[in-house]
Scaffold this active site. Sequence first.
Site, PDB file in Angstrom:
ATOM      1  N   LYS A 126       0.759  -0.994  -0.099  1.00 36.91           N
ATOM      2  CA  LYS A 126      -0.103  -0.056   0.271  1.00 36.91           C
ATOM      3  C   LYS A 126       0.157   1.685  -0.263  1.00 36.91           C
ATOM      4  O   LYS A 126       1.879   1.740  -0.234  1.00 36.91           O
ATOM      5  CB  LYS A 126      -1.197   0.352   1.247  1.00 36.91           C
ATOM      6  CG  LYS A 126      -2.583   0.922   1.213  1.00 36.91           C
ATOM      7  CD  LYS A 126      -3.272   0.118   0.394  1.00 36.91           C
ATOM      8  CE  LYS A 126      -4.372   1.034   0.177  1.00 36.91           C
ATOM      9  NZ  LYS A 126      -5.344   0.557  -0.648  1.00 36.91           N
ATOM     10  N   ASP A 166      -6.703   4.128  -4.812  1.00 36.31           N
ATOM     11  CA  ASP A 166      -8.122   4.000  -2.782  1.00 36.31           C
ATOM     12  C   ASP A 166      -8.621   5.496  -2.854  1.00 36.31           C
ATOM     13  O   ASP A 166      -8.537   6.487  -3.641  1.00 36.31           O
ATOM     14  CB  ASP A 166      -5.987   3.635  -1.941  1.00 36.31           C
ATOM     15  CG  ASP A 166      -7.993   3.041  -0.510  1.00 36.31           C
ATOM     16  OD1 ASP A 166      -7.590   2.134  -0.547  1.00 36.31           O
ATOM     17  OD2 ASP A 166      -7.347   4.329   0.214  1.00 36.31           O
TER      18      ASP A 166
HETATM   19  P1  NDP Z   1     -12.865   8.065  -3.016  1.00 32.81           P
HETATM   20  O1  NDP Z   1     -11.923   9.088  -2.405  1.00 32.81           O
HETATM   21  O2  NDP Z   1     -13.355   7.545  -4.281  1.00 32.81           O
HETATM   22  O3  NDP Z   1     -14.187   8.496  -1.705  1.00 32.81           O
HETATM   23  C1  NDP Z   1     -13.728   8.769  -0.238  1.00 32.81           C
HETATM   24  C2  NDP Z   1     -15.674   9.064   0.460  1.00 32.81           C
HETATM   25  O4  NDP Z   1     -15.577   9.235   2.029  1.00 32.81           O
HETATM   26  C3  NDP Z   1     -15.823  10.696  -0.246  1.00 32.81           C
HETATM   27  O5  NDP Z   1     -16.980   9.958   0.276  1.00 32.81           O
HETATM   28  C4  NDP Z   1     -15.434  10.444   1.047  1.00 32.81           C
HETATM   29  O6  NDP Z   1     -15.472  12.220   1.743  1.00 32.81           O
HETATM   30  C5  NDP Z   1     -15.208   9.537   2.140  1.00 32.81           C
HETATM   31  N1  NDP Z   1     -14.145  10.262   3.215  1.00 32.81           N
HETATM   32  C6  NDP Z   1     -13.035   9.448   2.898  1.00 32.81           C
HETATM   33  N2  NDP Z   1     -12.162  10.088   4.151  1.00 32.81           N
HETATM   34  C7  NDP Z   1     -13.089  10.094   4.892  1.00 32.81           C
HETATM   35  C8  NDP Z   1     -12.895  11.266   6.297  1.00 32.81           C
HETATM   36  N3  NDP Z   1     -11.666  10.652   7.616  1.00 32.81           N
HETATM   37  N4  NDP Z   1     -14.088  11.540   7.009  1.00 32.81           N
HETATM   38  C9  NDP Z   1     -15.443  11.118   6.653  1.00 32.81           C
HETATM   39  N5  NDP Z   1     -15.580  11.182   6.012  1.00 32.81           N
HETATM   40  C10 NDP Z   1     -13.984  10.367   5.039  1.00 32.81           C
HETATM   41  O7  NDP Z   1     -12.462   6.653  -2.403  1.00 32.81           O
HETATM   42  P2  NDP Z   1     -13.007   5.142  -2.636  1.00 32.81           P
HETATM   43  O8  NDP Z   1     -14.388   4.997  -2.282  1.00 32.81           O
HETATM   44  O9  NDP Z   1     -12.358   4.291  -2.787  1.00 32.81           O
HETATM   45  O10 NDP Z   1     -12.493   3.857  -0.949  1.00 32.81           O
HETATM   46  C11 NDP Z   1     -13.471   4.251   0.262  1.00 32.81           C
HETATM   47  C12 NDP Z   1     -13.346   3.088   1.111  1.00 32.81           C
HETATM   48  O11 NDP Z   1     -12.921   2.052   0.193  1.00 32.81           O
HETATM   49  C13 NDP Z   1     -11.562   3.119   1.368  1.00 32.81           C
HETATM   50  O12 NDP Z   1     -11.492   2.690   2.998  1.00 32.81           O
HETATM   51  C14 NDP Z   1     -10.849   2.594   0.925  1.00 32.81           C
HETATM   52  O13 NDP Z   1      -9.629   1.808   1.531  1.00 32.81           O
HETATM   53  C15 NDP Z   1     -11.728   1.046   0.300  1.00 32.81           C
HETATM   54  N6  NDP Z   1     -11.754   0.306  -0.347  1.00 32.81           N
HETATM   55  C16 NDP Z   1     -11.850   0.738  -1.760  1.00 32.81           C
HETATM   56  C17 NDP Z   1     -11.239   0.195  -2.938  1.00 32.81           C
HETATM   57  C18 NDP Z   1     -11.355   0.927  -4.620  1.00 32.81           C
HETATM   58  O14 NDP Z   1     -11.717  -0.034  -5.146  1.00 32.81           O
HETATM   59  N7  NDP Z   1     -11.166   2.151  -4.519  1.00 32.81           N
HETATM   60  C19 NDP Z   1     -10.920  -0.934  -2.702  1.00 32.81           C
HETATM   61  C20 NDP Z   1     -11.372  -1.844  -1.517  1.00 32.81           C
HETATM   62  C21 NDP Z   1     -11.425  -0.632  -0.314  1.00 32.81           C
HETATM   63  P3  NDP Z   1     -14.585  13.111   1.479  1.00 32.81           P
HETATM   64  O15 NDP Z   1     -14.692  13.811  -0.549  1.00 32.81           O
HETATM   65  O16 NDP Z   1     -15.379  14.101   0.933  1.00 32.81           O
HETATM   66  O17 NDP Z   1     -13.368  13.289   1.928  1.00 32.81           O
HETATM   67  O1  2IT Z   2      -8.359  -1.081  -0.931  1.00 32.75           O
HETATM   68  C1  2IT Z   2      -8.192  -1.297  -1.739  1.00 32.75           C
HETATM   69  O2  2IT Z   2      -7.603  -3.134  -1.722  1.00 32.75           O
HETATM   70  C2  2IT Z   2      -7.919  -0.270  -3.044  1.00 32.75           C
HETATM   71  N1  2IT Z   2      -7.569   0.101  -2.462  1.00 32.75           N
HETATM   72  C3  2IT Z   2      -7.684  -1.496  -4.456  1.00 32.75           C
HETATM   73  C4  2IT Z   2      -6.075  -1.973  -4.416  1.00 32.75           C
HETATM   74  C5  2IT Z   2      -6.073  -2.419  -5.350  1.00 32.75           C
HETATM   75  O3  2IT Z   2      -4.865  -2.598  -6.146  1.00 32.75           O
HETATM   76  O4  2IT Z   2      -6.536  -2.486  -6.985  1.00 32.75           O
END
Ligand code: NDP
Ligand code: 2IT
Length: 444
Positions: A126, A166
């Site tokens: 990561k 992420d």
């Molecule tokens: P994005 O940046 O697309 O969206 C994140 C969302 O969560 C936004 O709505 C954001 O609000 C909110 N958010 C983030 N940090 C905070 C915080 N500290 N307090 C309140 N709201 C918060 O990210 P993703 O959707 O990609 O990721 C969301 C979660 O999923 C994370 O935990 C990530 O690690 C996990 N994840 C993502 C994957 C992927 O493929 N993208 C795969 C597996 C897990 P704002 O815009 O206002 O900050």
């Molecule tokens: O938390 C996760 O699994 C991710 N942000 C996706 C990682 C990836 O390599 O697609």
Amino acid sequence: MSYVDEVMQRIVEKNPGEAEFHQAAKEVLESIRPVIEAKEDFYRKEALLERITEPERQLKFRVPWVDDKGQVQVNTGYRVQFNSAIGPYKGGLRLHPSVNTSIIKFLGFEQIFKNSLTGLPIGGGKGGSDFDPKGKSDREVMAFCQSFMTELHKYIGANTDVPAGDIGTGAREIGYMYGQYKRLTGLYEGVLTGKGLTYGGSLVRTEATGYGLLYLTDEMLKMNGQDIAGKTISVSGSGNVAIYAMEKAYQLGAKPVTCSDSTGWVYDPEGIDLAAVKEIKEVKRARLTEYKNYRPNAEYHEGKGVWTVKVDIALPCATQNELDLEDAKTLVANGVMAVAEGANMPSTLEATEYFQKHGVLFAPAKAANAGGVATSALEMSQNSERLSWTFEEVDAKLKDIMVNICHNMADAAKRYGFEGDYVKGANIAGFEKVAEAMIAQGVC
Ligand code: NDP
Ligand code: 2IT
């Protein structure tokens, strides 16, 4: 003292102040305790737990860039290459002001077991930076991404370490980083995933984490004699994971009624207007306060609150520790039947225990959100064979992978006498494969 307790104590001593990393390590070590205790002398002699909780390599570097006013800015870049026992390091890059060593290590550690659960050959890693893309111009984001990659490119490659998106890292950021990698190395290779479709990206990768979360939730309900159709769902977040979780929820006949961002949250009893959220977040990069302009009858509240709404299923899709014991109590009092984690470690340990004690079906992040990284691995396969698969082909593979993860976590829990404890099951199933590979490869 037992070997598990000894190592847990050493982790806290050796990594002071890293609360998130301690929390992630504690959950995994507690879960695999029965596996370790069955062969304690063997694992202790191998120092398997010390090895698996110590990253193979940690990089921390300066990222200087120039903002639109001509001012030089400095951020910190990170890449933790945690474990390569079963494949090249694989995991996302988080761009958020809260990013520090503890957060990147917890995410990298989780990624080892998540990636193992996918059944695909990917190790755990990561990275990211405390850079905040919010409010920055495209040129500023590009300047940051180019500087970040100018250092990172020395340590990554299609067969060594393959970063992805992420929080804060989406298609735009991956594009800028890919361009810089190519320019510096002269290589056109699958070094990043989540790429655009015109330059090596995979269909379904954008939707994969959210879709995968729903495929697994659907299967978990089926295994327990329930049906997702007709259920109401609370979702937190409104980013990549939240949006495509809501999209698949609708496709499966369920109704998401909440979503949120870091400023506030929306309750729309008629069901969230997904086209509106996509436009606000994906096109305008704006705040959810705008949702009222699309749906005047929906409620908008400042701050935190999605878990106060009465629903059947809760899907935390924002960030770590966003759902605490108080939230769990409220959800249980309101009759929630299932929780599946779209974000990484969104529930505190106390919240998780509370759900499990009160009979709530609980799918932990490393199983429930593995669809994103699994589809990244499918993108790597397509890049290697220089072919692209159809949407239907990738989606079918994703669904298969999620259904398998669901059964594997349930079976592993049962094998050790913890039927229905999917936290233990996911950790055990993920751990077994990595441990076997590490031991087979000798002391390294
Ligand atoms: P994005 O940046 O697309 O969206 C994140 C969302 O969560 C936004 O709505 C954001 O609000 C909110 N958010 C983030 N940090 C905070 C915080 N500290 N307090 C309140 N709201 C918060 O990210 P993703 O959707 O990609 O990721 C969301 C979660 O999923 C994370 O935990 C990530 O690690 C996990 N994840 C993502 C994957 C992927 O493929 N993208 C795969 C597996 C897990 P704002 O815009 O206002 O900050
Ligand atoms: O938390 C996760 O699994 C991710 N942000 C996706 C990682 C990836 O390599 O697609």
